[in-house]
Design a protein around this motif. Structure first.
Motif, short mmCIF file in Angstrom:
data_model
loop_
_atom_site.label_atom_id
_atom_site.label_comp_id
_atom_site.label_asym_id
_atom_site.label_seq_id
_atom_site.Cartn_x
_atom_site.Cartn_y
_atom_site.Cartn_z
N THR A 86 -95.75 110.31 -64.07
CA THR A 86 -95.86 109.73 -62.73
C THR A 86 -94.93 110.43 -61.75
O THR A 86 -93.98 111.13 -62.15
CB THR A 86 -95.51 108.23 -62.75
N SER A 87 -95.17 110.20 -60.47
CA SER A 87 -94.28 110.74 -59.44
C SER A 87 -92.87 110.19 -59.60
O SER A 87 -91.89 110.90 -59.40
CB SER A 87 -94.82 110.39 -58.05
N SER A 101 -85.09 112.72 -53.89
CA SER A 101 -86.55 112.77 -53.71
C SER A 101 -87.01 111.65 -52.80
O SER A 101 -86.46 110.55 -52.82
CB SER A 101 -87.28 112.64 -55.06
N ILE A 103 -90.79 109.87 -52.12
CA ILE A 103 -92.20 109.78 -52.46
C ILE A 103 -92.85 108.89 -51.41
O ILE A 103 -92.46 107.74 -51.23
CB ILE A 103 -92.41 109.16 -53.86
N GLN A 125 -100.06 114.99 -54.88
CA GLN A 125 -100.95 114.47 -55.90
C GLN A 125 -102.37 114.55 -55.36
O GLN A 125 -102.66 113.99 -54.29
CB GLN A 125 -100.61 113.01 -56.22
N PHE A 137 -100.88 117.54 -60.10
CA PHE A 137 -99.77 117.92 -59.23
C PHE A 137 -99.95 119.37 -58.77
O PHE A 137 -100.28 120.24 -59.58
CB PHE A 137 -98.43 117.84 -59.97
N GLU A 176 -100.54 111.06 -51.08
CA GLU A 176 -99.20 110.91 -51.68
C GLU A 176 -98.53 112.28 -51.80
O GLU A 176 -99.14 113.27 -52.17
CB GLU A 176 -99.29 110.27 -53.06
N LEU A 178 -94.39 114.20 -52.64
CA LEU A 178 -93.00 114.10 -53.07
C LEU A 178 -92.27 115.31 -52.53
O LEU A 178 -92.70 116.45 -52.76
CB LEU A 178 -92.92 114.05 -54.59
#
Length: 306
Positions: A86-87, A101, A103, A125, A137, A176, A178
């Motif tokens: 997952t992120s 980070s 997100i 994503q 990713f 989404e 990051l």
């Protein structure tokens, strides 16, 4: 004869937002250059289900820390063959090496360009490719007129995507992204993200964006899923559960439940455990070792007395 409708340029849109007392992500103090390509982007073709570990290797390498794909995979995956990173897991791993980070969702091409122009590669994503249900990713490290340059763990180190391709693939995950960065870049990130630095503000914007899309395209399951996630994070549990119901009714693929568990969260909080049990059970037929799916199935079983 009706005169043609004037179109606002990106700079004009940013100016209007400021006049109205707001700030759009990607509306920083200075306009981004016409084209940028960041250097020192490490690449290695991914092993099975290893786009997360390769992405970690790429981002850490850019910021001066060398790890191998195998090292990243051992840290990020619960077992060999674990199908999902997952992120949040990715951000936590990058944090071990001193990177902060953010997100966020509802990202825009302008925001990506401005982050990259400030020396910050951005992890997105997306779908693997058009029509695919595989989440993937990619790391954006460059752009030019109407195109983005990405390092794709499966498709190659220098993949150019048109802005239309990029946004279409990105819609699968409601924009989404990051961005991982050292403390010295905190000011740059805050300048680009504006109000979206605050998670609640970003969820509010995602809610507004997906509500508008749902009116324009009411049969798009990914928009309804994004609206459900926004409502869930804002504490609107009943609305979120209904949004996820609509997404499922419209045909969210089974694979989606492997990558995203927000519907299970909403149904659990709303006391609708039979839905969690049903859809987690269906997904587990394809992905029997998924820790996330096993967790939510267990929660539902216990709630139902099973």
């Amino acid at each position: 004869m009706t005169p043609p409708r004037a179109r606002l340029t990106p700079a004009a849109l940013c100016s209007v937002a400021l006049l109205l007392g707001g700030a759009l992500p990607g509306c920083g103090a200075a306009a981004a250059p016409a084209g940028v390509t960041l250097k020192d982007i490490r690449y290695e073709r991914q092993g099975p289900d290893n786009c997360g570990p390769v992405t970690a290797m790429t981002v850490l390498g850019y910021h001066g820390t060398r790890v191998t794909q195998a090292q990243a995979a051992a840290a990020l995956k619960d077992f060999p063959g674990d199908p999902q990173v997952t992120s949040l897991e990715l951000a936590a791993y990058l944090g071990r090496y001193g990177l902060r980070s953010m997100i966020r969702s509802a990202g825009t091409p302008a925001l990506i360009r401005e982050l990259v122009s400030r020396g910050l590669p951005v992890v997105v994503q997306q779908r693997l490719r058009a029509g695919s249900n595989v989440a993937h990713f990619r790391t954006v490290y460059g752009y030019r007129a109407g195109q983005f340059l990405v390092s794709d763990p499966l498709l190659g180190p220098a993949l150019w995507l048109s802005e239309a391709q990029f946004t279409d693939l990105w819609h699968f995950y409601n924009g989404e992204y990051l961005v991982a960065y050292p403390a010295s870049k905190e000011g740059d990130v805050q300048a680009v993200l504006g109000r979206d630095v605050r998670a609640a503000a970003n969820w509010t914007r995602l809610k507004r964006v997906t509500e508008a899309r749902a009116k324009a395209q009411p049969n798009d399951p990914y928009t309804w899923w994004g609206l459900g996630k926004a409502n869930l994070r804002l504490g609107n549990v009943t609305a979120a559960a209904a949004n996820f119901d609509r997404a499922v009714e419209l045909g969210v693929p089974r694979l989606y439940f492997l990558y995203r568990q927000e519907a299970f969260e909403a149904w659990t909080k709303a006391g609708q455990h039979s839905k969690t049990l049903r859809y987690a059970g269906l997904a587990l037929k394809t992905f029997p070792d998924s820790k996330e799916l096993l967790h939510f199935r267990g929660v539902a079983r216990r709630a139902l007395g099973g």
